[in-house]
Design a protein around this motif. Structure first.
Motif, PDB file in Angstrom:
ATOM      1  N   ARG A  37       2.305   8.209  -2.236  1.00 27.36           N
ATOM      2  CA  ARG A  37       2.695   7.829  -3.598  1.00 27.36           C
ATOM      3  C   ARG A  37       3.038   6.354  -3.633  1.00 27.36           C
ATOM      4  N   SER A  38       2.539   5.663  -4.634  1.00 28.51           N
ATOM      5  CA  SER A  38       2.807   4.238  -4.794  1.00 28.51           C
ATOM      6  C   SER A  38       4.272   4.006  -5.149  1.00 28.51           C
ATOM      7  N   ILE A  39       4.847   3.012  -4.557  1.00 19.66           N
ATOM      8  CA  ILE A  39       6.217   2.623  -4.885  1.00 19.66           C
ATOM      9  C   ILE A  39       6.227   1.817  -6.183  1.00 19.66           C
ATOM     10  N   TYR A  43      -1.223   7.832  -6.895  1.00 21.30           N
ATOM     11  CA  TYR A  43      -1.270   8.415  -5.552  1.00 21.30           C
ATOM     12  C   TYR A  43      -2.561   8.022  -4.864  1.00 21.30           C
ATOM     13  N   ARG A  44      -2.525   8.084  -3.550  1.00 24.20           N
ATOM     14  CA  ARG A  44      -3.743   7.975  -2.748  1.00 24.20           C
ATOM     15  C   ARG A  44      -3.759   9.177  -1.814  1.00 24.20           C
ATOM     16  N   LEU A  45      -4.820   9.928  -1.933  1.00 22.13           N
ATOM     17  CA  LEU A  45      -5.018  11.109  -1.104  1.00 22.13           C
ATOM     18  C   LEU A  45      -6.019  10.739  -0.017  1.00 22.13           C
ATOM     19  N   GLY A  97       5.451  11.694 -15.702  1.00 21.22           N
ATOM     20  CA  GLY A  97       6.306  12.860 -15.861  1.00 21.22           C
ATOM     21  C   GLY A  97       5.788  14.095 -15.146  1.00 21.22           C
ATOM     22  N   SER A  98       4.532  14.043 -14.669  1.00 19.92           N
ATOM     23  CA  SER A  98       3.977  15.213 -13.981  1.00 19.92           C
ATOM     24  C   SER A  98       3.891  15.016 -12.469  1.00 19.92           C
ATOM     25  N   GLU A  99       4.552  13.987 -11.954  1.00 19.10           N
ATOM     26  CA  GLU A  99       4.447  13.655 -10.534  1.00 19.10           C
ATOM     27  C   GLU A  99       4.877  14.819  -9.624  1.00 19.10           C
ATOM     28  N   ALA A 103      -8.938   8.983  -2.181  1.00 21.72           N
ATOM     29  CA  ALA A 103      -8.982   9.189  -3.624  1.00 21.72           C
ATOM     30  C   ALA A 103      -7.744   8.556  -4.245  1.00 21.72           C
ATOM     31  N   GLN A 104      -7.965   7.620  -5.153  1.00 28.73           N
ATOM     32  CA  GLN A 104      -6.857   7.061  -5.918  1.00 28.73           C
ATOM     33  C   GLN A 104      -6.723   7.902  -7.178  1.00 28.73           C
ATOM     34  N   ILE A 105      -5.551   8.460  -7.358  1.00 27.91           N
ATOM     35  CA  ILE A 105      -5.324   9.399  -8.452  1.00 27.91           C
ATOM     36  C   ILE A 105      -4.137   8.926  -9.273  1.00 27.91           C
ATOM     37  N   ASP A 106      -4.385   8.662 -10.545  1.00 24.09           N
ATOM     38  CA  ASP A 106      -3.306   8.359 -11.480  1.00 24.09           C
ATOM     39  C   ASP A 106      -2.992   9.642 -12.235  1.00 24.09           C
TER      40      ASP A 106
END
Length: 98
Positions: free
Chosen positions: A42-44, A50-52, A13-15, A6-9
């Motif tokens: 977490r993407s650099i 994020y990818r779960l 600020g809520s990371e 799952a790619q999640i954006d």
């Protein structure tokens, strides 16, 4: 076994809150039929992305057993408020391991 990716954006600020919500979801997943494990990456380059990776015994364990359960509703209640947009989800089979 299959892997759900799952790619999640998340909302900028809520990371940290999102990461904490995913950690709190571990007991939810542990009681799911066919669940094996999950990893959050977490993407650099894009720190709000994020990818779960979730490993399930079968595709149906995710698409039917989990998605149709109260566990899914609990999961979404924890993490959903942090989503900037709906997650993109796909499923994979491992074809090689080195």
């Amino acid at each position: 076994m299959i892997t759900e990716i799952a790619q999640i954006d998340v909302k900028p600020g809520s990371e940290k809150d999102f990461e904490a919500a995913v950690a709190r979801a571990e007991p939810i997943f542990k009681r799911c039929k066919g669940w094996q494990r999950f990893e959050l990456h977490r993407s650099i380059e894009k720190p709000s992305r994020y990818r779960l990776h979730i490993t399930w015994d079968t595709l149906e364990n995710h698409t039917i057993d989990f998605r149709g359960s109260e566990n899914f509703a609990e999961w979404r209640a924890l993490v959903g408020p942090h989503f900037a947009s709906p997650p993109e989800v796909e499923h994979t089979n491992t074809v090689a391991r080195f």
